[in-house]
Design a protein around this motif. Structure first.
Motif, PDB file in Angstrom:
ATOM      1  N   PRO A  68       0.802  -1.222   0.000  1.00  0.00           N
ATOM      2  CA  PRO A  68       0.000   0.000   0.000  1.00  0.00           C
ATOM      3  C   PRO A  68       0.837   1.275   0.000  1.00  0.00           C
ATOM      4  N   GLU A  69       1.975   1.273   0.685  1.00  0.00           N
ATOM      5  CA  GLU A  69       2.818   2.465   0.738  1.00  0.00           C
ATOM      6  C   GLU A  69       3.466   2.791  -0.602  1.00  0.00           C
ATOM      7  N   THR A  70       3.460   1.836  -1.546  1.00  0.00           N
ATOM      8  CA  THR A  70       4.047   2.083  -2.864  1.00  0.00           C
ATOM      9  C   THR A  70       2.976   2.178  -3.946  1.00  0.00           C
ATOM     10  N   GLY A  71       1.706   2.255  -3.533  1.00  0.00           N
ATOM     11  CA  GLY A  71       0.621   2.442  -4.484  1.00  0.00           C
ATOM     12  C   GLY A  71      -0.061   1.166  -4.947  1.00  0.00           C
ATOM     13  N   PHE A  72       0.218   0.044  -4.314  1.00  0.00           N
ATOM     14  CA  PHE A  72      -0.411  -1.227  -4.683  1.00  0.00           C
ATOM     15  C   PHE A  72      -1.248  -1.725  -3.512  1.00  0.00           C
ATOM     16  N   ASP A  73      -2.549  -1.480  -3.567  1.00  0.00           N
ATOM     17  CA  ASP A  73      -3.427  -1.869  -2.465  1.00  0.00           C
ATOM     18  C   ASP A  73      -3.688  -3.363  -2.397  1.00  0.00           C
ATOM     19  N   ASP A  74      -3.415  -4.097  -3.485  1.00  0.00           N
ATOM     20  CA  ASP A  74      -3.773  -5.512  -3.532  1.00  0.00           C
ATOM     21  C   ASP A  74      -2.623  -6.446  -3.175  1.00  0.00           C
ATOM     22  N   GLY A  75      -1.465  -5.929  -2.846  1.00  0.00           N
ATOM     23  CA  GLY A  75      -0.324  -6.777  -2.520  1.00  0.00           C
ATOM     24  C   GLY A  75      -0.354  -7.248  -1.077  1.00  0.00           C
ATOM     25  N   SER A  76       0.174  -8.430  -0.828  1.00  0.00           N
ATOM     26  CA  SER A  76       0.246  -8.991   0.516  1.00  0.00           C
ATOM     27  C   SER A  76       1.696  -9.297   0.862  1.00  0.00           C
ATOM     28  N   ILE A  77       1.956  -9.423   2.154  1.00  0.00           N
ATOM     29  CA  ILE A  77       3.274  -9.820   2.643  1.00  0.00           C
ATOM     30  C   ILE A  77       3.126 -11.230   3.185  1.00  0.00           C
ATOM     31  N   TYR A  78       3.862 -12.158   2.622  1.00  0.00           N
ATOM     32  CA  TYR A  78       3.789 -13.562   3.027  1.00  0.00           C
ATOM     33  C   TYR A  78       4.894 -13.855   4.033  1.00  0.00           C
ATOM     34  N   ASP A  79       4.505 -14.478   5.128  1.00  0.00           N
ATOM     35  CA  ASP A  79       5.388 -14.747   6.253  1.00  0.00           C
ATOM     36  C   ASP A  79       5.728 -16.229   6.266  1.00  0.00           C
ATOM     37  N   PHE A  80       6.910 -16.553   5.775  1.00  0.00           N
ATOM     38  CA  PHE A  80       7.362 -17.942   5.741  1.00  0.00           C
ATOM     39  C   PHE A  80       8.082 -18.220   7.048  1.00  0.00           C
ATOM     40  N   THR A  81       7.391 -18.829   7.993  1.00  0.00           N
ATOM     41  CA  THR A  81       7.876 -18.881   9.370  1.00  0.00           C
ATOM     42  C   THR A  81       8.434 -20.230   9.778  1.00  0.00           C
ATOM     43  N   ARG A  82       8.946 -20.993   8.851  1.00  0.00           N
ATOM     44  CA  ARG A  82       9.481 -22.294   9.203  1.00  0.00           C
ATOM     45  C   ARG A  82      10.971 -22.363   8.883  1.00  0.00           C
ATOM     46  N   PRO A  83      11.798 -21.762   9.770  1.00  0.00           N
ATOM     47  CA  PRO A  83      13.230 -21.780   9.504  1.00  0.00           C
ATOM     48  C   PRO A  83      13.827 -23.169   9.725  1.00  0.00           C
ATOM     49  N   CYS A  84      14.951 -23.386   9.092  1.00  0.00           N
ATOM     50  CA  CYS A  84      15.710 -24.625   9.232  1.00  0.00           C
ATOM     51  C   CYS A  84      17.053 -24.272   9.852  1.00  0.00           C
ATOM     52  N   PRO A  85      17.395 -24.813  11.023  1.00  0.00           N
ATOM     53  CA  PRO A  85      16.578 -25.687  11.848  1.00  0.00           C
ATOM     54  C   PRO A  85      15.432 -24.931  12.514  1.00  0.00           C
ATOM     55  N   PRO A  86      14.408 -25.594  12.951  1.00  0.00           N
ATOM     56  CA  PRO A  86      14.265 -27.034  13.136  1.00  0.00           C
ATOM     57  C   PRO A  86      13.610 -27.768  11.970  1.00  0.00           C
ATOM     58  N   SER A  87      13.070 -27.057  10.982  1.00  0.00           N
ATOM     59  CA  SER A  87      12.323 -27.756   9.925  1.00  0.00           C
ATOM     60  C   SER A  87      13.216 -28.135   8.745  1.00  0.00           C
ATOM     61  N   CYS A  88      14.349 -28.733   9.042  1.00  0.00           N
ATOM     62  CA  CYS A  88      15.315 -29.137   8.024  1.00  0.00           C
ATOM     63  C   CYS A  88      15.044 -30.556   7.509  1.00  0.00           C
ATOM     64  N   ASP A  89      15.540 -30.840   6.329  1.00  0.00           N
ATOM     65  CA  ASP A  89      15.617 -32.203   5.804  1.00  0.00           C
ATOM     66  C   ASP A  89      16.945 -32.766   6.292  1.00  0.00           C
ATOM     67  N   LYS A  90      16.885 -33.615   7.285  1.00  0.00           N
ATOM     68  CA  LYS A  90      18.108 -34.126   7.908  1.00  0.00           C
ATOM     69  C   LYS A  90      18.962 -34.940   6.950  1.00  0.00           C
ATOM     70  N   ASN A  91      18.373 -35.447   5.854  1.00  0.00           N
ATOM     71  CA  ASN A  91      19.115 -36.249   4.895  1.00  0.00           C
ATOM     72  C   ASN A  91      19.601 -35.467   3.685  1.00  0.00           C
ATOM     73  N   SER A  92      19.296 -34.192   3.628  1.00  0.00           N
ATOM     74  CA  SER A  92      19.684 -33.383   2.475  1.00  0.00           C
ATOM     75  C   SER A  92      21.194 -33.150   2.453  1.00  0.00           C
ATOM     76  N   PRO A  93      21.822 -33.264   1.292  1.00  0.00           N
ATOM     77  CA  PRO A  93      23.243 -32.947   1.206  1.00  0.00           C
ATOM     78  C   PRO A  93      23.507 -31.447   1.390  1.00  0.00           C
ATOM     79  N   LEU A  94      22.465 -30.621   1.306  1.00  0.00           N
ATOM     80  CA  LEU A  94      22.631 -29.183   1.514  1.00  0.00           C
ATOM     81  C   LEU A  94      22.566 -28.787   2.983  1.00  0.00           C
ATOM     82  N   ASN A  95      22.114 -29.698   3.820  1.00  0.00           N
ATOM     83  CA  ASN A  95      21.945 -29.390   5.239  1.00  0.00           C
ATOM     84  C   ASN A  95      23.259 -29.608   5.979  1.00  0.00           C
TER      85      ASN A  95
END
Length: 113
Positions: free
Chosen positions: A86-113
């Motif tokens: 809204p502060e930039t002139g777009f009334d229809d935009g939303s802010i999405y809150d991705f609240t699952r940080p890794c850790p703890p929500s990691c893939d324990k078997n991932s080679p990237l972890n």
């Protein structure tokens, strides 16, 4: 009346989280264990359904010291991509809150972890 989107937060909270990240933890300090964020499919679908030209991700920390990944849609205006807020002139935009940080929500078997 449109339905409330899943996992959205208001601009006041988003600004607070982003400011707290920059002020208290902007150099990795207490959040050195953070490796990634798990992003729910519905959040991606909803932000893309806003007719965006792209997205921008902001990092923040809530009042419980949980890392946040906040995503907003962007629209191209000239040579710039403007956050759809809204502060930039777009009334229809939303802010999405991705609240699952890794850790703890990691893939324990991932080679990237």
């Amino acid at each position: 009346m449109s339905e409330k989107k899943v996992n959205t937060i208001d601009l006041v909270h988003a600004k607070h989280y982003a400011a707290k990240w920059r002020k208290e933890e902007g150099t990795y300090n207490a959040h050195h264990e953070l490796k990634a964020f798990w992003i729910p499919k519905i959040d991606l679908q909803e932000v893309l359904a806003e007719g965006v030209d792209g997205v921008r991700a902001y990092i923040g920390v809530d009042d419980d010291n949980v890392e946040k990944l906040m995503i907003v849609g962007t629209k191209q205006v000239g040579d710039e991509y403007i956050d759809m807020l809204p502060e930039t002139g777009f009334d229809d935009g939303s802010i999405y809150d991705f609240t699952r940080p890794c850790p703890p929500s990691c893939d324990k078997n991932s080679p990237l972890n």
